[in-house]
Scaffold this motif. Structure first.
Motif, PDB file in Angstrom:
ATOM      1  N   ALA A 111       3.683  -5.118  -7.187  1.00  8.16           N
ATOM      2  CA  ALA A 111       4.144  -6.506  -7.257  1.00  8.16           C
ATOM      3  C   ALA A 111       5.494  -6.649  -6.554  1.00  8.16           C
ATOM      4  O   ALA A 111       5.723  -7.604  -5.798  1.00  8.16           O
ATOM      5  CB  ALA A 111       4.247  -6.951  -8.716  1.00  8.16           C
ATOM      6  N   THR A 112       6.373  -5.705  -6.779  1.00  5.81           N
ATOM      7  CA  THR A 112       7.703  -5.738  -6.154  1.00  5.81           C
ATOM      8  C   THR A 112       7.577  -5.677  -4.633  1.00  5.81           C
ATOM      9  O   THR A 112       8.225  -6.438  -3.903  1.00  5.81           O
ATOM     10  CB  THR A 112       8.551  -4.550  -6.659  1.00  5.81           C
ATOM     11  N   ALA A 113       6.736  -4.775  -4.163  1.00  7.58           N
ATOM     12  CA  ALA A 113       6.551  -4.626  -2.715  1.00  7.58           C
ATOM     13  C   ALA A 113       5.963  -5.900  -2.117  1.00  7.58           C
ATOM     14  O   ALA A 113       6.429  -6.389  -1.082  1.00  7.58           O
ATOM     15  CB  ALA A 113       5.654  -3.431  -2.426  1.00  7.58           C
ATOM     16  N   ALA A 126       0.834  -1.207   0.000  1.00  7.15           N
ATOM     17  CA  ALA A 126       0.000   0.000   0.000  1.00  7.15           C
ATOM     18  C   ALA A 126       0.869   1.259   0.000  1.00  7.15           C
ATOM     19  O   ALA A 126       0.603   2.219  -0.747  1.00  7.15           O
ATOM     20  CB  ALA A 126      -0.923  -0.012   1.220  1.00  7.15           C
ATOM     21  N   ALA A 127       1.918   1.247   0.817  1.00 10.86           N
ATOM     22  CA  ALA A 127       2.794   2.426   0.905  1.00 10.86           C
ATOM     23  C   ALA A 127       3.526   2.665  -0.419  1.00 10.86           C
ATOM     24  O   ALA A 127       3.562   3.789  -0.937  1.00 10.86           O
ATOM     25  CB  ALA A 127       3.782   2.243   2.053  1.00 10.86           C
ATOM     26  N   VAL A 128       4.084   1.591  -0.979  1.00 10.09           N
ATOM     27  CA  VAL A 128       4.831   1.710  -2.242  1.00 10.09           C
ATOM     28  C   VAL A 128       3.870   2.084  -3.382  1.00 10.09           C
ATOM     29  O   VAL A 128       4.198   2.907  -4.245  1.00 10.09           O
ATOM     30  CB  VAL A 128       5.585   0.387  -2.538  1.00 10.09           C
ATOM     31  N   SER A 148      15.234  -5.077  -7.454  1.00 13.83           N
ATOM     32  CA  SER A 148      14.663  -4.194  -6.443  1.00 13.83           C
ATOM     33  C   SER A 148      14.413  -4.969  -5.150  1.00 13.83           C
ATOM     34  O   SER A 148      14.682  -4.472  -4.057  1.00 13.83           O
ATOM     35  CB  SER A 148      13.361  -3.561  -6.951  1.00 13.83           C
ATOM     36  N   VAL A 149      13.891  -6.186  -5.291  1.00 10.98           N
ATOM     37  CA  VAL A 149      13.676  -7.040  -4.114  1.00 10.98           C
ATOM     38  C   VAL A 149      15.003  -7.240  -3.371  1.00 10.98           C
ATOM     39  O   VAL A 149      15.086  -7.075  -2.152  1.00 10.98           O
ATOM     40  CB  VAL A 149      13.067  -8.400  -4.532  1.00 10.98           C
ATOM     41  N   VAL A 208      12.115   3.806  -2.810  1.00 11.05           N
ATOM     42  CA  VAL A 208      10.794   3.801  -2.181  1.00 11.05           C
ATOM     43  C   VAL A 208      10.584   2.501  -1.400  1.00 11.05           C
ATOM     44  O   VAL A 208      10.077   2.525  -0.273  1.00 11.05           O
ATOM     45  CB  VAL A 208       9.692   4.016  -3.246  1.00 11.05           C
ATOM     46  N   LEU A 209      10.988   1.377  -1.975  1.00 17.23           N
ATOM     47  CA  LEU A 209      10.820   0.101  -1.274  1.00 17.23           C
ATOM     48  C   LEU A 209      11.564   0.116   0.062  1.00 17.23           C
ATOM     49  O   LEU A 209      11.022  -0.248   1.099  1.00 17.23           O
ATOM     50  CB  LEU A 209      11.317  -1.055  -2.156  1.00 17.23           C
TER      51      LEU A 209
END
Ligand SMILES: [Fe+2]
Ligand SMILES: [Fe+2]
Length: 193
Positions: A48-50, A30-32, A86-87, A105-106
């Motif tokens: 999806a990444t988050a 939600a935040a990302v 990113s993960v 951001v993540l």
């Protein structure tokens, strides 16, 4: 493959059964996702990444496995390098450069989402009316949500070029619509009680 939020949810729930971990994933999503909209970025990819950033934590609960040993699984499932990179970058111990907005951001949302969630759990109205200043006050109490790394919360806001107040307000606003999924009460519940 086309990266979708739903596909990521499917992958996440294949490997993760713990409610606490699923709620953590939803909070970070939600935040990302809120920042993706704010910055006009690819919300589906960012969400999806988050969702997937800790997808392997249940099967790889230690830092000598998480998240690096999860990456080959995501690769085999056909997720793109941008998502996998990113993960990987959210993990401090891998010391990867956070050289894209998504990575920044993540990282900035990971610990703070958990902390804001914890703040909401101890309030009768959940996240409703939660002000940045009370979140900041709790950040200074080491015993509250002791597992949250404060230094990463502060570093995250700085990485985004936002004041801590702005970053907290953005995360609180992003989490409010999913309060029920996060197991939080709302102002409406408090009135009924
Ligand atoms: Fe992690
Ligand atoms: Fe996380």
């Amino acid at each position: 493959m086309e990266v979708t939020r739903d596909r990521a949810w499917q992958t996440l729930t294949t490997y993760t059964k713990s409610e606490a971990l699923l709620r953590h994933a939803l909070a970070v999503e939600a935040a990302v996702g809120g920042y993706a909209r704010r910055f006009g970025e690819d919300e589906e990819l960012w969400r999806a990444t988050a969702l997937l950033h800790d997808f392997d934590y249940e099967i790889h609960p230690t830092l000598d496995e998480h998240p690096q040993d999860g990456a080959p699984i995501l690769r085999d499932l056909g997720y793109p390098a941008e998502l996998i990179d990113s993960v990987l970058s959210h993990a401090e111990h891998l010391e990867m450069p956070r050289d894209t907005q998504l990575k920044k951001v993540l990282f900035a949302c990971d610990e703070l989402s958990g902390f804001v969630h914890a703040c909401g759990l101890v309030r009768p109205t959940g996240l409703d009316g939660l002000e940045p200043k009370s979140v900041k006050k709790k950040l200074k109490q080491p015993s509250f949500a002791a597992g949250v790394h404060r230094d990463e919360v502060y570093a995250g806001a700085e990485l985004l070029g936002l004041s801590l107040d702005e970053h907290i307000a953005n995360v609180v606003a992003a989490l409010q619509p999913i309060a029920a999924e996060l197991g939080l009460r709302t102002a409406a519940d408090a009135v009924q009680a």
